[in-house]
Design an enzyme around this catalytic site. Structure first.
Site, PDB file in Angstrom:
ATOM      1  N   HIS A  58      54.025  44.031  29.670  1.00  0.00           N
ATOM      2  CA  HIS A  58      53.900  42.569  29.839  1.00  0.00           C
ATOM      3  C   HIS A  58      55.047  42.128  30.763  1.00  0.00           C
ATOM      4  O   HIS A  58      55.204  42.655  31.865  1.00  0.00           O
ATOM      5  CB  HIS A  58      53.942  41.958  28.432  1.00  0.00           C
ATOM      6  N   HIS A 110      45.891  44.150  35.982  1.00  0.00           N
ATOM      7  CA  HIS A 110      45.960  42.952  35.151  1.00  0.00           C
ATOM      8  C   HIS A 110      44.693  42.877  34.316  1.00  0.00           C
ATOM      9  O   HIS A 110      43.625  43.250  34.786  1.00  0.00           O
ATOM     10  CB  HIS A 110      46.081  41.704  36.042  1.00  0.00           C
ATOM     11  N   ASP A 139      54.610  40.770  38.767  1.00  0.00           N
ATOM     12  CA  ASP A 139      55.870  41.491  38.573  1.00  0.00           C
ATOM     13  C   ASP A 139      56.199  42.449  39.710  1.00  0.00           C
ATOM     14  O   ASP A 139      57.294  43.009  39.743  1.00  0.00           O
ATOM     15  CB  ASP A 139      55.819  42.278  37.249  1.00  0.00           C
TER      16      ASP A 139
HETATM   17  C1  LIG Z   1      48.399  45.035  32.902  1.00  0.00           C
HETATM   18  C2  LIG Z   1      47.706  46.143  32.124  1.00  0.00           C
HETATM   19  C3  LIG Z   1      48.416  46.318  30.752  1.00  0.00           C
HETATM   20  C4  LIG Z   1      46.243  45.725  31.887  1.00  0.00           C
HETATM   21  O1  LIG Z   1      45.675  46.663  31.046  1.00  0.00           O
HETATM   22  P1  LIG Z   1      44.128  46.682  30.646  1.00  0.00           P
HETATM   23  O2  LIG Z   1      43.456  45.411  31.002  1.00  0.00           O
HETATM   24  O3  LIG Z   1      44.070  47.105  29.218  1.00  0.00           O
HETATM   25  O4  LIG Z   1      43.514  47.774  31.605  1.00  0.00           O
HETATM   26  P2  LIG Z   1      43.301  49.304  31.251  1.00  0.00           P
HETATM   27  O5  LIG Z   1      44.559  49.910  30.706  1.00  0.00           O
HETATM   28  O6  LIG Z   1      42.053  49.418  30.437  1.00  0.00           O
HETATM   29  O7  LIG Z   1      43.054  49.899  32.706  1.00  0.00           O
HETATM   30  C5  LIG Z   1      41.786  50.181  33.275  1.00  0.00           C
HETATM   31  C6  LIG Z   1      41.895  51.455  34.078  1.00  0.00           C
HETATM   32  O8  LIG Z   1      42.874  51.293  35.125  1.00  0.00           O
HETATM   33  C7  LIG Z   1      43.961  52.205  34.947  1.00  0.00           C
HETATM   34  N1  LIG Z   1      45.198  51.441  35.178  1.00  0.00           N
HETATM   35  C8  LIG Z   1      45.486  50.200  34.753  1.00  0.00           C
HETATM   36  N2  LIG Z   1      46.677  49.806  35.223  1.00  0.00           N
HETATM   37  C9  LIG Z   1      47.143  50.833  35.957  1.00  0.00           C
HETATM   38  C10 LIG Z   1      48.337  51.021  36.688  1.00  0.00           C
HETATM   39  N3  LIG Z   1      49.260  50.067  36.744  1.00  0.00           N
HETATM   40  N4  LIG Z   1      48.520  52.195  37.306  1.00  0.00           N
HETATM   41  C11 LIG Z   1      47.576  53.166  37.256  1.00  0.00           C
HETATM   42  N5  LIG Z   1      46.423  53.036  36.589  1.00  0.00           N
HETATM   43  C12 LIG Z   1      46.211  51.892  35.936  1.00  0.00           C
HETATM   44  C13 LIG Z   1      43.884  52.661  33.487  1.00  0.00           C
HETATM   45  O9  LIG Z   1      44.476  53.925  33.320  1.00  0.00           O
HETATM   46  C14 LIG Z   1      42.394  52.652  33.276  1.00  0.00           C
HETATM   47  O10 LIG Z   1      41.873  53.795  33.889  1.00  0.00           O
HETATM   48  P3  LIG Z   1      40.610  54.565  33.219  1.00  0.00           P
HETATM   49  O11 LIG Z   1      39.461  53.582  33.275  1.00  0.00           O
HETATM   50  O12 LIG Z   1      40.404  55.772  34.055  1.00  0.00           O
HETATM   51  O13 LIG Z   1      41.009  54.872  31.802  1.00  0.00           O
HETATM   52  C15 LIG Z   1      47.722  47.473  32.913  1.00  0.00           C
HETATM   53  O14 LIG Z   1      47.092  47.283  34.172  1.00  0.00           O
HETATM   54  C16 LIG Z   1      49.141  48.003  33.104  1.00  0.00           C
HETATM   55  O15 LIG Z   1      49.664  48.668  32.210  1.00  0.00           O
HETATM   56  N6  LIG Z   1      49.787  47.712  34.271  1.00  0.00           N
HETATM   57  C17 LIG Z   1      51.164  48.131  34.501  1.00  0.00           C
HETATM   58  C18 LIG Z   1      52.130  47.226  33.761  1.00  0.00           C
HETATM   59  C19 LIG Z   1      52.231  45.876  34.396  1.00  0.00           C
HETATM   60  O16 LIG Z   1      52.432  45.743  35.604  1.00  0.00           O
HETATM   61  N7  LIG Z   1      52.163  44.857  33.548  1.00  0.00           N
HETATM   62  C20 LIG Z   1      52.342  43.475  33.987  1.00  0.00           C
HETATM   63  C21 LIG Z   1      51.077  42.713  33.863  1.00  0.00           C
HETATM   64  S1  LIG Z   1      51.268  41.107  34.594  1.00  0.00           S
END
Ligand SMILES: CC(C)(COP(=O)(O)OP(=O)(O)OC[C@H]1O[C@@H](n2cnc3c(N)ncnc32)[C@H](O)[C@@H]1OP(=O)(O)O)[C@@H](O)C(=O)NCCC(=O)NCCS
Length: 436
Positions: A268, A307, A363
């Site tokens: 987050h 996101h 971010d």
């Molecule tokens: C923001 C976040 C938590 C959203 O998560 P979510 O909606 O639950 O999305 P998911 O984790 O289901 O991701 C969907 C797919 O994209 C991939 N993915 C998501 N974010 C990714 C990232 N930053 N880098 C690489 N792969 C990523 C996941 O591994 C998943 O792949 P799969 O379908 O092969 O399993 C996630 O994108 C993340 O962890 N990002 C990095 C942290 C970040 O920048 N957070 C700030 C948010 S404002």
């Protein structure tokens, strides 16, 4: 039959039910009437991580994640970032309209006169380890304010709520600055009421022996823009926490601290700090490609990418990129920018990221800019929490005044044992072996 209904056939019983559709949703409670037999509890939905569940009606932020749109109370974020100060936007979030000149003057005066912390806060701060993370200090100190303002428990009183809102928005930068000064071992600086919200924050962070702090206008404006961008963002993890905790009629200091605790997580608001660590680890432009390859093979994530709601470029990231350029003209270019730009370029052309609609989020660039301004990475999430406090408090107001809201209490699906015979201590090893 009206169009805006959903007809459900329960194949267990053959019964047909019709439930209304309103705002593209059905009420989960309308499913409760669907029962396999009269003893049945009724149908529920199962939605881990609330992927498809709306928990409230809101009139403040609007997000269209597919088109990369964010608006506060109908105003596009780009326009607010360009034309307003953070306190003007905080007013908009809380009161529904942009303030007139005189409303703004009163509002700024009121917030400015709530920036001072109770003197005991210093002693409280001294209890932390010398290298305590500023976000842990910030969360704990915001929670500790609950002990200074016991009147805040009177959450049903609108006048009282407004007083706590002014106190919180006024004091959170002071707490942030104190955490920073404690970390670097400098004496605390008291607020200066002549300065704007962000100038005063910079004064409390960076004033040394000069009698009056003069903020660089480009940097204070950049910080103000960043505060506008971070002020509110729908039902994210921290905001949902704010609403959950506040639904128990907990006071706003404890509720804000809980929301900030959620924000601290690396998935987050803590992601901005993680982005800097990632860029450090990558080290140079040449290492970007192999790093991305490792991520695609399942080793870690690209921090600052992806996101839950935006499946397009996060509009805030675009504004931050632009603001960062202004900051670099003053501070000099942060060398990490080149690594970040290369990372973005390669990722946005790569099938893995394209297919999953993973774009830079808020971010990704904010940390690079904050670092150029002189903030250590540990402060980044605190910089997110300061403006988000206004958004959390706007949520709190909405929640408390919404007659439909009750204490938050999700359901669960029980998948554990049926009732079992108690096993006395002397027989547990044998029982455990048998169970295995
Ligand atoms: C923001 C976040 C938590 C959203 O998560 P979510 O909606 O639950 O999305 P998911 O984790 O289901 O991701 C969907 C797919 O994209 C991939 N993915 C998501 N974010 C990714 C990232 N930053 N880098 C690489 N792969 C990523 C996941 O591994 C998943 O792949 P799969 O379908 O092969 O399993 C996630 O994108 C993340 O962890 N990002 C990095 C942290 C970040 O920048 N957070 C700030 C948010 S404002």
């Amino acid at each position: 039959m009206p169009d805006n209904t959903l007809t459900i056939t329960d194949n267990r019983t053959g019964q047909v039910y019709t439930v209304p559709i309103e705002n593209g949703t059905i009420r989960a409670m309308n499913l409760r009437q669907i029962k396999a037999d009269p003893e049945d509890f009724g149908l529920m939905t199962y939605d881990p991580a609330f992927m498809n569940t709306a928990s409230c009606r809101r009139a403040i932020p609007y997000i269209d994640g597919d088109r990369g749109i964010l608006r506060y109370r109908g105003y596009p974020i780009e326009v607010l970032a360009e034309r307003c100060t953070f306190l003007e936007v905080a007013y908009l979030l809380l009161f529904g309209e942009l303030p007139t000149a005189s409303e703004l003057k009163t509002w700024v005066h009121d917030i400015t006169h709530h920036t001072m912390l109770h003197e005991t806060t210093k002693k409280f701060m001294e209890g932390f380890r010398y290298d305590a993370h500023p976000m842990a200090m910030w969360v704990s100190t915001v929670a500790a304010m609950s002990s200074s303002y016991p009147d805040a428990r009177n959450v049903k009183n609108a006048e009282n709520r407004l007083l706590q809102i002014k106190r919180l928005i006024g004091k959170v930068p002071s707490i942030a600055a104190m955490s920073y000064r404690y970390n670097v071992g400098f004496p605390y600086v008291y607020p200066d009421n002549d300065l704007s919200y962000t100038e005063n924050f910079m004064n409390m962070l960076w004033r040394m022996v000069e009698p009056k702090y003069v903020a660089n206008p480009v940097l204070s404006r950049a910080l103000d823009i960043l505060f506008v961008l971070h002020a509110d963002h729908e039902q994210n993890c921290g905001t949902a926490t704010m609403r959950t905790v506040a639904s128990a009629e907990t006071d706003p200091y404890l509720a804000t601290a809980s929301a900030a605790a959620a924000l601290a997580g690396p998935l987050h608001g803590g992601a901005n700090e993680e982005v800097l660590k990632m860029l450090d680890e990558i080290g140079s432009k040449d290492n970007v490609y192999p790093y991305i390859k490792r991520v695609k093979e399942g080793h870690g994530k690209l921090m600052g990418f992806g996101h839950r709601v935006y499946k397009n470029y996060d509009p805030r990231a675009k504004i931050i990129k632009w603001t960062a350029e202004q900051v670099f003209e003053v501070t000099g270019r942060n060398a990490k920018l080149d690594i970040a730009l290369e990372l973005e370029r390669i990722a946005l052309e790569d099938d893995y990221f394209v297919k999953r609609k993973l774009y830079p989020n808020v971010d990704f660039y904010s940390g690079i800019m904050y670092q150029a301004m002189g903030f250590p990475p540990e402060m980044f999430t605190v910089l997110f929490a300061i403006p988000r406090t206004a958004g959390w408090l706007a949520q709190w107001q909405e929640l408390i005044t919404d007659p439909e809201q009750k204490i938050t209490r999700p359901r669960q699906i029980y998948v554990g044992h049926d009732q079992r015979e108690f096993v006395p201590m002397e027989k547990r090893n044998a029982a455990a072996a048998q169970a295995r």
